[in-house]
Design a protein around this motif. Structure first.
Motif, PDB file in Angstrom:
ATOM      1  N   VAL A 282      39.842  26.554  47.718  1.00 46.31           N
ATOM      2  CA  VAL A 282      40.206  27.671  47.188  1.00 46.31           C
ATOM      3  C   VAL A 282      41.258  26.396  46.655  1.00 46.31           C
ATOM      4  O   VAL A 282      41.709  25.077  46.932  1.00 46.31           O
ATOM      5  CB  VAL A 282      41.713  28.707  47.688  1.00 46.31           C
ATOM      6  CG1 VAL A 282      42.397  29.498  46.516  1.00 46.31           C
ATOM      7  CG2 VAL A 282      40.531  29.587  48.409  1.00 46.31           C
ATOM      8  N   VAL A 283      41.356  26.378  44.771  1.00 51.92           N
ATOM      9  CA  VAL A 283      42.326  25.684  43.854  1.00 51.92           C
ATOM     10  C   VAL A 283      43.306  26.864  43.362  1.00 51.92           C
ATOM     11  O   VAL A 283      42.599  27.727  43.546  1.00 51.92           O
ATOM     12  CB  VAL A 283      41.391  25.565  42.910  1.00 51.92           C
ATOM     13  CG1 VAL A 283      42.675  24.890  41.543  1.00 51.92           C
ATOM     14  CG2 VAL A 283      40.062  24.191  43.114  1.00 51.92           C
ATOM     15  N   LEU A 284      44.251  26.568  43.945  1.00 49.92           N
ATOM     16  CA  LEU A 284      45.754  26.781  44.010  1.00 49.92           C
ATOM     17  C   LEU A 284      46.706  26.340  43.107  1.00 49.92           C
ATOM     18  O   LEU A 284      46.939  25.235  43.209  1.00 49.92           O
ATOM     19  CB  LEU A 284      46.972  27.383  44.973  1.00 49.92           C
ATOM     20  CG  LEU A 284      47.594  27.862  45.331  1.00 49.92           C
ATOM     21  CD1 LEU A 284      47.958  29.095  44.520  1.00 49.92           C
ATOM     22  CD2 LEU A 284      48.545  27.698  47.126  1.00 49.92           C
ATOM     23  N   VAL A 299      34.006  26.913  42.931  1.00 46.73           N
ATOM     24  CA  VAL A 299      34.961  27.265  43.403  1.00 46.73           C
ATOM     25  C   VAL A 299      36.413  27.933  43.065  1.00 46.73           C
ATOM     26  O   VAL A 299      36.897  27.947  41.944  1.00 46.73           O
ATOM     27  CB  VAL A 299      35.839  25.588  43.370  1.00 46.73           C
ATOM     28  CG1 VAL A 299      36.772  25.754  44.712  1.00 46.73           C
ATOM     29  CG2 VAL A 299      34.683  24.406  43.922  1.00 46.73           C
ATOM     30  N   PRO A 300      36.057  28.974  43.903  1.00 48.39           N
ATOM     31  CA  PRO A 300      37.588  29.788  43.820  1.00 48.39           C
ATOM     32  C   PRO A 300      39.233  29.791  43.009  1.00 48.39           C
ATOM     33  O   PRO A 300      39.138  29.078  44.023  1.00 48.39           O
ATOM     34  CB  PRO A 300      37.705  30.835  44.782  1.00 48.39           C
ATOM     35  CG  PRO A 300      36.367  30.313  46.194  1.00 48.39           C
ATOM     36  CD  PRO A 300      36.168  29.181  45.307  1.00 48.39           C
ATOM     37  N   CYS A 301      39.686  29.965  42.327  1.00 46.58           N
ATOM     38  CA  CYS A 301      40.866  29.842  42.091  1.00 46.58           C
ATOM     39  C   CYS A 301      41.835  31.294  42.086  1.00 46.58           C
ATOM     40  O   CYS A 301      41.699  32.011  41.923  1.00 46.58           O
ATOM     41  CB  CYS A 301      40.825  29.048  40.702  1.00 46.58           C
ATOM     42  SG  CYS A 301      42.022  28.799  39.960  1.00 46.58           S
ATOM     43  N   VAL A 302      43.249  30.632  42.503  1.00 43.92           N
ATOM     44  CA  VAL A 302      44.447  31.380  42.595  1.00 43.92           C
ATOM     45  C   VAL A 302      45.672  30.975  41.422  1.00 43.92           C
ATOM     46  O   VAL A 302      45.544  29.826  41.830  1.00 43.92           O
ATOM     47  CB  VAL A 302      44.898  31.463  44.126  1.00 43.92           C
ATOM     48  CG1 VAL A 302      46.309  32.457  44.127  1.00 43.92           C
ATOM     49  CG2 VAL A 302      43.711  32.400  44.890  1.00 43.92           C
ATOM     50  N   THR A 303      45.579  31.111  41.023  1.00 43.06           N
ATOM     51  CA  THR A 303      46.571  31.274  39.815  1.00 43.06           C
ATOM     52  C   THR A 303      48.201  31.362  40.038  1.00 43.06           C
ATOM     53  O   THR A 303      47.948  32.972  40.233  1.00 43.06           O
ATOM     54  CB  THR A 303      46.148  31.636  38.780  1.00 43.06           C
ATOM     55  OG1 THR A 303      44.858  31.106  37.672  1.00 43.06           O
ATOM     56  CG2 THR A 303      47.450  31.043  37.999  1.00 43.06           C
ATOM     57  N   ALA A 315      37.896  37.983  34.384  1.00 44.17           N
ATOM     58  CA  ALA A 315      36.648  38.856  34.892  1.00 44.17           C
ATOM     59  C   ALA A 315      35.538  38.834  35.322  1.00 44.17           C
ATOM     60  O   ALA A 315      34.675  39.711  36.174  1.00 44.17           O
ATOM     61  CB  ALA A 315      36.068  39.030  33.009  1.00 44.17           C
ATOM     62  N   ILE A 316      35.158  37.316  35.720  1.00 49.57           N
ATOM     63  CA  ILE A 316      33.996  37.358  35.837  1.00 49.57           C
ATOM     64  C   ILE A 316      34.263  37.091  37.786  1.00 49.57           C
ATOM     65  O   ILE A 316      32.703  36.666  38.285  1.00 49.57           O
ATOM     66  CB  ILE A 316      32.932  36.215  35.721  1.00 49.57           C
ATOM     67  CG1 ILE A 316      33.913  34.449  35.655  1.00 49.57           C
ATOM     68  CG2 ILE A 316      32.818  36.416  34.305  1.00 49.57           C
ATOM     69  CD1 ILE A 316      33.212  33.350  35.481  1.00 49.57           C
ATOM     70  N   GLY A 317      34.840  36.756  38.479  1.00 48.37           N
ATOM     71  CA  GLY A 317      35.419  37.132  39.744  1.00 48.37           C
ATOM     72  C   GLY A 317      35.894  35.236  40.195  1.00 48.37           C
ATOM     73  O   GLY A 317      36.114  35.523  41.529  1.00 48.37           O
ATOM     74  N   SER A 318      36.280  34.775  39.779  1.00 44.90           N
ATOM     75  CA  SER A 318      35.974  32.846  39.492  1.00 44.90           C
ATOM     76  C   SER A 318      37.472  32.285  39.712  1.00 44.90           C
ATOM     77  O   SER A 318      37.953  31.462  40.657  1.00 44.90           O
ATOM     78  CB  SER A 318      35.759  32.257  38.921  1.00 44.90           C
ATOM     79  OG  SER A 318      36.755  32.030  37.485  1.00 44.90           O
ATOM     80  N   ASN A 319      38.767  33.908  39.616  1.00 45.87           N
ATOM     81  CA  ASN A 319      39.956  33.282  39.529  1.00 45.87           C
ATOM     82  C   ASN A 319      40.795  34.557  39.808  1.00 45.87           C
ATOM     83  O   ASN A 319      40.197  36.214  39.422  1.00 45.87           O
ATOM     84  CB  ASN A 319      40.429  33.026  38.096  1.00 45.87           C
ATOM     85  CG  ASN A 319      42.212  32.997  38.113  1.00 45.87           C
ATOM     86  OD1 ASN A 319      42.854  32.163  39.239  1.00 45.87           O
ATOM     87  ND2 ASN A 319      42.625  32.526  37.062  1.00 45.87           N
ATOM     88  N   ARG A 320      41.695  34.631  40.514  1.00 39.72           N
ATOM     89  CA  ARG A 320      43.403  35.853  41.143  1.00 39.72           C
ATOM     90  C   ARG A 320      43.802  35.104  40.545  1.00 39.72           C
ATOM     91  O   ARG A 320      44.381  34.544  40.798  1.00 39.72           O
ATOM     92  CB  ARG A 320      42.722  35.805  42.043  1.00 39.72           C
ATOM     93  CG  ARG A 320      43.377  37.386  42.622  1.00 39.72           C
ATOM     94  CD  ARG A 320      43.293  38.183  44.069  1.00 39.72           C
ATOM     95  NE  ARG A 320      44.084  38.135  44.417  1.00 39.72           N
ATOM     96  CZ  ARG A 320      43.419  40.367  44.423  1.00 39.72           C
ATOM     97  NH1 ARG A 320      42.119  40.148  44.193  1.00 39.72           N
ATOM     98  NH2 ARG A 320      44.212  41.200  44.762  1.00 39.72           N
TER      99      ARG A 320
END
Length: 363
Positions: A282-284, A299-303, A315-320
């Motif tokens: 995850v990228v944080l 790669v999934p991202c958490v902001t 919208a596309i689910g790559s980020n939260r």
């Protein structure tokens, strides 16, 4: 456009995202001037970007340095206006949402010159962010608005801006495509003794996070818990602003003492950062640019914010969005680490720089 124009940059993200445009200018042998405002002034880090993208040296560095927002913006405005007049500049290209963006656009607007704004139309709808103010004002004086996504076009239309708007894609996609072939062989994972998929890549630098002691305390608690409860190594590219605030708060030892953290300071260059992102679980981050980069790298991202000017990634689910509370940070990282990665990114085909110059030079 047969007349000389200027490209002004001042921060590392601007250089990275304008690198494909600069390279295309060189390929076409157009008459332009590359201006560095000096807003970010770490010579070694700038030099690494210029070398990695094989860019020419700037024609001039305005050397404005750091300071309060008004001070920096005013110095850039004054010095860039003088350079425009000295070099007979007839149009200006700016990028993004920095003080350099705003000052460059204002200097050109005051002289009634055409202004191209690359990455136009992004909105977080949070006017407490200096970047939001900069990008909105730049959009409203620009004559050519190069929007990276349909959502950005919609944002401009909602503000009454329809003339001169062009959907071009994101120049960051061009930059990543240029560097992508070397990512798998980059030595940074071996140097840091990392296993692919076993670590979280962390960056933290936004003023609204670092300059608020209580918020920083919550963020550090969340980072600690990600390591302890989820078992990830935390690889942190520590930003100078963040390091300065940790020292000011008396928390530098606390931060370096987070179990499982590996702090890299000075922070890694863009090539190593992309390599670390590409193999992370995850990228944080609180960075807008890294939200895009992680999305494009799959790669999934958490902001670490409560809003984003990159809603396409949500919208596309790559980020939260995780906000600042430790509970929501741990929950978001846990969910995104297990999320499917099959999205198609919305930032174009890697030819944005070509479209931008085709349009800008045709005027």
């Amino acid at each position: 456009m047969g007349k000389r124009f200027a490209i002004i940059v001042g921060t590392r993200p601007e250089i990275i995202k304008m690198a494909p445009v600069i390279r295309e200018c060189e390929r076409r042998k157009v008459d332009y001037r590359l201006v560095h405002s000096g807003q970010h002034y770490d010579h070694a880090m700038d030099r690494a970007i210029f070398e990695q993208f094989q860019l020419p040296d700037p024609h001039v560095n305005l050397r404005v340095g750091s300071g309060r927002h008004g001070e920096v913006t005013a110095r850039i405005l004054e010095r860039f206006e003088a350079y425009i007049l000295q070099e007979d500049i007839r149009a200006v290209l700016v990028h993004g949402d920095t003080n350099t963006t705003l000052a460059g656009a204002l200097a050109a607007a005051k002289l009634n010159l055409p202004i191209g704004h690359v990455e136009a139309g992004l909105r977080s709808f949070d006017r407490t962010m200096p970047e939001e103010v900069n990008r909105v004002l730049a959009d409203h004086v620009a004559t050519h608005l190069f929007a990276p996504t349909p959502a950005a076009v919609d944002n401009l239309r909602a503000e009454g801006i329809e003339n001169g708007v062009y959907l071009t894609g994101q120049t960051a996609a061009d930059a990543i495509e240029f560097l992508r072939p070397g990512l798998a062989e980059h030595p940074i994972l071996n140097e840091l003794h990392l296993k692919p998929g076993a670590y979280v890549y962390l960056t933290l630098h936004r003023q609204e996070n670092t300059d608020h002691r209580e918020r920083m305390d919550l963020l550090i608690q969340g980072i600690e818990r990600v390591g302890k409860e989820l078992g990830f190594t935390i690889v942190c590219a520590l930003h100078p602003r963040t390091r300065g605030r940790l020292i000011e708060y008396g928390w530098l030892d606390r931060f370096y003492g987070i179990p499982g953290i590996r702090v890299v300071y000075p922070p890694v260059d863009v090539f190593a950062s992309l390599a670390l992102q590409s193999q992370a679980a995850v990228v944080l981050t609180d960075s807008g640019g890294l939200q895009e980069e992680a999305c494009m790298l799959g790669v999934p991202c958490v902001t670490l914010r409560e809003n984003t000017e990159r809603p396409e990634t949500l919208a596309i689910g790559s980020n939260r969005l995780a906000g600042y509370h430790p509970d929501t940070i741990v929950e978001a990282v846990s969910m995104m680490a297990r999320a499917p990665r099959g999205w198609t990114h919305p930032y174009g085909d890697g030819r944005a720089s070509i479209r931008i110059l085709d349009i800008f030079l045709a005027e």
